[in-house]
Structures are given as structure tokens and as C-alpha cells.
Design an enzyme around this catalytic site. Structure first.
Site, PDB file in Angstrom:
ATOM      1  N   GLU A 119      -5.922  -5.838  -3.875  1.00 21.66           N
ATOM      2  CA  GLU A 119      -5.060  -6.629  -2.987  1.00 21.66           C
ATOM      3  C   GLU A 119      -4.674  -7.923  -3.695  1.00 21.66           C
ATOM      4  OE1 GLU A 119      -6.055  -7.057   1.319  1.00 21.66           O
ATOM      5  OE2 GLU A 119      -5.005  -8.977   1.119  1.00 21.66           O
TER       6      GLU A 119
ATOM      7  N   HIS B 228      -1.427 -10.245  -4.917  1.00 23.27           N
ATOM      8  CA  HIS B 228      -0.044 -10.429  -4.469  1.00 23.27           C
ATOM      9  C   HIS B 228       0.836 -11.111  -5.506  1.00 23.27           C
ATOM     10  CE1 HIS B 228      -1.548  -9.049  -0.707  1.00 23.27           C
ATOM     11  NE2 HIS B 228      -2.345 -10.080  -0.564  1.00 23.27           N
TER      12      HIS B 228
ATOM     13  N   HIS C 292      -1.445  -3.869   4.769  1.00 19.51           N
ATOM     14  CA  HIS C 292      -1.774  -5.295   4.690  1.00 19.51           C
ATOM     15  C   HIS C 292      -1.263  -5.995   5.948  1.00 19.51           C
ATOM     16  CE1 HIS C 292      -1.417  -9.498   3.429  1.00 19.51           C
ATOM     17  NE2 HIS C 292      -2.379  -9.229   2.572  1.00 19.51           N
TER      18      HIS C 292
ATOM     19  N   ASP D 182      -7.500 -10.708  -2.975  1.00 21.02           N
ATOM     20  CA  ASP D 182      -6.502 -11.429  -2.175  1.00 21.02           C
ATOM     21  C   ASP D 182      -5.888 -12.586  -2.976  1.00 21.02           C
ATOM     22  OD1 ASP D 182      -4.858 -11.602  -0.014  1.00 21.02           O
ATOM     23  OD2 ASP D 182      -6.403 -12.145   1.428  1.00 21.02           O
TER      24      ASP D 182
END
Ligand code: MN
Length: 321
Positions: A7, A9, A160, A282
Site C-alpha cells: 500500500e 501511494h 483502499h 501506507d
């Protein structure tokens, strides 16, 4: 220990505007800093990965991404734009980056085709979907074509969170509850249950759903879900597998993204097993080194640690070992 995080980004300059609703939960200067980090790949990101002990990021367009686009043709265009960008980035750094496709769910058939293009032609790992698409959740019958294609390609969909389409009554007057602190987890965990109760996983038994944030509250809830499902009238719905927990254990995988805490990790391990837990940081919203150190030092076996750190990703996402 090799590490692959799921995850992670990014954004490209053309699509920064889609993040306005997510940015609204943060002070403007802090959000601008995040946009700078999201837009960067070589100057800050790879050194941060190196310093933190992260070998590979599986990249996804920052939430809510393409799902925020109200014009269908522009959604199709921009999904291709960002997937083409990601393809060329991965080609330049094949050992450091892999990718999730962004999908123009505004046109479900086009979304399925874009998923196939990204997986077949670009070698992407699957798709990342942020919450709902203009108020429609993934259990909507229109999206069955996307589930069918994902199952046929044998790739997971990473669900998500994103800002909800409206503010549920229980949150009104307490907007501090919205966003990643609480509302996103409730919304995303609930959407996962909608998928189970809409029988998406009965129609597509091999479909794989990945949830971040240690499972968006679900691993804690399995016993109670089953117990109340058996007692209640459950809206007239019958599940092929009988109990909701069967689907969580069969079709759902979770990542450690955004949670560096042993208690929920141990609960998730007991509830779902180490074959269904993968690493996520994240990035850039959490500190990479903290997230990797957490996994390295967590009170779990070396076998489980290796599965979470890289082996499950290599198997499920077909990343070369
Ligand atoms: Mn995230």
C-alpha cells in the site's frame, strides 16, 4: 529479510486535483508536503526505502484517484494515462517498483478491459480501487464484469478507503471522526461485508480482495459476525459457505499498512492465518523505517514474518522471488 509493501501511494501532476477531498482532512501545508512526496520517486522515495529496509513498493494512485472523476471519458483517458506512466516507471526500476492498475469504474466494461491491459501487457499485480465510484460500491451488479475479469486473470483487487459518498448520521457534528482516523475503516470494512452478503464471492469463488490497515476492523469481528448471522434473519440472504467468516478467510487478504502495533497483528494472525497477511507501509503517510522495524521486531515466528514480509506477495502477486 526481503520486503515487499503493497500500500504505497503516488500521484502524477495531472491528477493531483483528485486528492482534494482527502487533502481536506489535513492542514494545507501538511497536505502540500504529502503531494510533494507522492509525486517523487527517485529523490526521496528510493533513499527512504533504502534507509528503512524496504525492497519493493507496489504502487497505487493516491486515493480517491480516478474514482473521483465525474466525466466517464476523462476517467477512461486518465486511467490509461496514469497506468502508462506507472508502466514506464516500473520498466526503469523493475526490482524496486511494481504496480496496481487504476480503473475507470465509471464504465465497468472499460474498467475490466483496462485491468486486463495492465495485467497482461504491463505485468501489473491487479487493481487498486479507492472506496466507491461516484457513490456506487463494488458489490453493485454493474461491477460483476470487473470481478469476473479479475478472477479470470487471477489477480487481487486492493480495496483502499476513500471519503464516503455522504456523511452518515452517526458522524454528523463530529467531522473529526471522518477520514483515516475512524470513518475510512468503518466504510471500507462495511464495503467488504457488502461484497460477501451480495454473494460476489459465491459468484466468483476464486476472487481475491485485499484490505489495508490490518483488515479494516474485520479480523476482530469474525466470531460475532458468525454468531449473529446464525441467529438473525439476515435480510433473507443465504450464503453458499454458510458463515461470513468463511469468506473473510478464503477470499480476503489484509496488509499491515498504517498499523505498527503488535496487538492487532497478533489478533489478525489468529483470526486469518499468516498466509493471508501481507506487508504495507501506507507511504508517504507513515514512516517506512517504523513500519519495517515493527514487522522485523514483532513477536511472531520467523516463518510467519517471512510470509508477511515477501513470500505471500511473491505467491499472490506473482512477483519473482
Ligand atoms: Mn493508504
Amino acid at each position: 529479510m526481503k520486503t515487499i509493501a503493497l500500500e504505497e501511494h503516488f500521484v502524477i501532476p495531472e491528477l493531483v486535483g483528485y486528492g482534494a477531498s482527502t487533502g481536506a482532512t489535513q492542514p494545507p501545508a501538511a497536505w502540500q508536503h504529502m503531494v510533494n512526496l507522492l509525486s517523487d520517486f527517485l529523490e526521496h522515495r528510493i533513499p527512504t526505502m533504502d534507509q528503512g529496509g524496504l525492497d519493493m513498493q507496489v504502487l497505487s494512485l493516491n486515493s480517491p484517484g480516478i474514482q473521483a472523476e465525474t466525466d466517464t471519458q476523462r476517467a477512461i483517458h486518465n486511467a490509461k494515462l496514469v497506468n502508462d506512466f506507472l508502466k514506464s516507471l516500473i520498466e526503469q526500476h523493475p526490482t524496486r517498483f511494481a504496480g496496481w492498475a487504476a480503473l475507470p469504474l465509471q464504465d465497468p466494461g472499460a474498467a475490466a478491459d483496462e485491468l486486463e491491459r495492465a495485467v497482461r501487457d504491463f505485468g501489473f499485480c491487479g487493481a487498486n480501487i479507492n472506496g466507491h465510484c461516484l457513490g456506487k460500491y463494488l458489490d453493485h451488479p454493474d461491477f460483476d464484469v470487473v470481478w469476473e475479469r479479475a478472477a479470470a486473470l487471477d489477480v487481487p483487487i486492493y480495496l483502499h478507503p476513500a471519503p464516503a459518498p455522504d456523511v452518515p448520521h452517526v458522524f454528523r457534528g463530529h467531522e473529526e471522526l471522518l477520514g483515516p482516523i475512524w470513518g475510512w475503516g468503518v466504510d471500507t470494512g462495511t464495503q467488504a461485508l457488502r461484497l460477501i452478503f451480495s454473494k460476489v464471492f459465491d459468484r466468483h469463488p476464486t476472487a481475491k480482495l485485499i484490505l489495508g490497515h490490518m483488515g479494516e476492523l474485520l479480523p476482530f469481528s469474525l466470531w460475532r459476525l458468525d454468531s449473529r448471522w446464525e441467529r438473525d434473519t439476515h435480510n433473507g440472504i443465504e450464503l453458499d459457505l454458510g458463515r461470513p467468516s468463511e469468506y473473510v478467510r478464503r477470499n480476503i487478504y489484509i496488509t499491515t499498512s498504517g498499523v505498527a502495533s503488535a496487538q492487532p497483528l497478533l489478533a489478525a494472525l489468529l483470526a486469518m492465518g499468516s498466509d493471508h497477511i501481507l506487508l504495507g507501509t501506507d507511504y508517504p503517510f507513515e514512516d517506512v523505517r517504523m513500519m519495517i522495524d515493527f514487522l522485523k521486531n514483532a513477536p511472531i515466528s520467523m516463518i510467519d514474518r517471512s510470509k508477511i514480509a515477501h513470500q505471500n506477495a511473491e505467491k499472490i502477486l506473482r512477483i519473482p522471488a
